[in-house]
Design a protein around this motif. Structure first.
Motif, PDB file in Angstrom:
ATOM      1  N   GLY A 101      -2.287   3.263  -4.330  1.00  0.00           N
ATOM      2  CA  GLY A 101      -2.228   3.107  -2.881  1.00  0.00           C
ATOM      3  C   GLY A 101      -3.586   3.243  -2.250  1.00  0.00           C
ATOM      4  O   GLY A 101      -3.950   2.487  -1.338  1.00  0.00           O
ATOM      5  N   LEU A 102      -4.386   4.177  -2.752  1.00  0.00           N
ATOM      6  CA  LEU A 102      -5.741   4.363  -2.247  1.00  0.00           C
ATOM      7  C   LEU A 102      -6.601   3.142  -2.557  1.00  0.00           C
ATOM      8  O   LEU A 102      -7.390   2.693  -1.713  1.00  0.00           O
ATOM      9  N   MET A 135       0.832  -1.196   0.000  1.00  0.00           N
ATOM     10  CA  MET A 135       0.000   0.000   0.000  1.00  0.00           C
ATOM     11  C   MET A 135       0.876   1.259   0.000  1.00  0.00           C
ATOM     12  O   MET A 135       0.631   2.201  -0.752  1.00  0.00           O
ATOM     13  N   VAL A 136       1.897   1.280   0.837  1.00  0.00           N
ATOM     14  CA  VAL A 136       2.800   2.437   0.901  1.00  0.00           C
ATOM     15  C   VAL A 136       3.501   2.627  -0.438  1.00  0.00           C
ATOM     16  O   VAL A 136       3.602   3.757  -0.942  1.00  0.00           O
ATOM     17  N   LEU A 137       3.988   1.540  -1.035  1.00  0.00           N
ATOM     18  CA  LEU A 137       4.617   1.643  -2.354  1.00  0.00           C
ATOM     19  C   LEU A 137       3.629   2.150  -3.389  1.00  0.00           C
ATOM     20  O   LEU A 137       3.990   2.935  -4.277  1.00  0.00           O
ATOM     21  N   GLY A 138       2.382   1.698  -3.276  1.00  0.00           N
ATOM     22  CA  GLY A 138       1.357   2.185  -4.193  1.00  0.00           C
ATOM     23  C   GLY A 138       1.158   3.676  -4.055  1.00  0.00           C
ATOM     24  O   GLY A 138       1.021   4.389  -5.055  1.00  0.00           O
ATOM     25  N   PHE A 139       1.147   4.180  -2.829  1.00  0.00           N
ATOM     26  CA  PHE A 139       1.011   5.626  -2.619  1.00  0.00           C
ATOM     27  C   PHE A 139       2.220   6.378  -3.178  1.00  0.00           C
ATOM     28  O   PHE A 139       2.080   7.467  -3.737  1.00  0.00           O
ATOM     29  N   ILE A 140       3.402   5.810  -3.027  1.00  0.00           N
ATOM     30  CA  ILE A 140       4.610   6.477  -3.511  1.00  0.00           C
ATOM     31  C   ILE A 140       4.642   6.505  -5.038  1.00  0.00           C
ATOM     32  O   ILE A 140       4.927   7.539  -5.651  1.00  0.00           O
ATOM     33  N   LEU A 141       4.338   5.360  -5.678  1.00  0.00           N
ATOM     34  CA  LEU A 141       4.433   5.276  -7.137  1.00  0.00           C
ATOM     35  C   LEU A 141       3.284   5.993  -7.836  1.00  0.00           C
ATOM     36  O   LEU A 141       3.504   6.727  -8.797  1.00  0.00           O
ATOM     37  N   PHE A 142       2.058   5.757  -7.392  1.00  0.00           N
ATOM     38  CA  PHE A 142       0.880   6.323  -8.045  1.00  0.00           C
ATOM     39  C   PHE A 142      -0.220   6.336  -6.998  1.00  0.00           C
ATOM     40  O   PHE A 142      -0.770   5.299  -6.650  1.00  0.00           O
ATOM     41  N   TRP A 143      -0.530   7.501  -6.450  1.00  0.00           N
ATOM     42  CA  TRP A 143      -1.386   7.580  -5.267  1.00  0.00           C
ATOM     43  C   TRP A 143      -2.741   6.893  -5.429  1.00  0.00           C
ATOM     44  O   TRP A 143      -3.233   6.323  -4.459  1.00  0.00           O
ATOM     45  N   PRO A 144      -3.387   6.891  -6.611  1.00  0.00           N
ATOM     46  CA  PRO A 144      -4.661   6.150  -6.697  1.00  0.00           C
ATOM     47  C   PRO A 144      -4.484   4.641  -6.469  1.00  0.00           C
ATOM     48  O   PRO A 144      -5.374   3.976  -5.953  1.00  0.00           O
TER      49      PRO A 144
END
Length: 134
Positions: free
Chosen positions: A43-44, A32-41
């Motif tokens: 991570g959301l 999830m954190v990596l998702g927020f870092i790479l592309f915030w949607p």
């Protein structure tokens, strides 16, 4: 080609989900954190999925491990083994009760020792502050 040999459209997602479940809740949070870092949607979306699938608030990501407690109660079909298992479980329960009562006695003895020490210190301080008669 058999229908089981063909990759399903959700095959990669199911494999990724199973892999993250095997690694535990920390892997889900890291993803999830990596998702927020790479592309915030992304991570959301992972956060929403974790909340929706109850992975965020459960003790473990694996729901299949919750059934192991019932396995002890299940009959094996072999009466000799079931009798042995019942006897062993009874012995372990008795040992657990004995250990818990031992811990209770140990705590009571510790509490009494601490209380006795408090009373001795209190009596000593009272004797020191008491004016001498004479």
């Amino acid at each position: 080609m058999d229908r089981y040999d063909r990759p399903s459209p959700m095959g990669w997602f199911a494999r990724a989900e199973a892999w993250l479940d095997d690694k535990g809740k920390g892997a889900w949070i890291a993803a999830m954190v990596l998702g927020f870092i790479l592309f915030w949607p992304l991570g959301l979306a992972l956060l929403a999925y974790m909340i929706w699938s109850k992975r965020m608030f459960s003790k473990s990501c694996r729901t299949r491990t919750a059934r192991h407690g019932m396995a002890a109660m299940k009959s094996s079909g072999n009466s000799a083994f079931d009798a042995y298992k019942a006897e062993t479980l009874k012995r372990l329960e008795d040992e657990q009760e004995a250990f818990e009562s031992f811990l209770e006695r140990l705590r009571a003895a510790k509490d009494k020792a601490e209380f006795d020490q408090f009373m001795e210190e209190r009596a000593r301080k009272a004797a020191e502050t008491r004016p001498d008669a004479g």
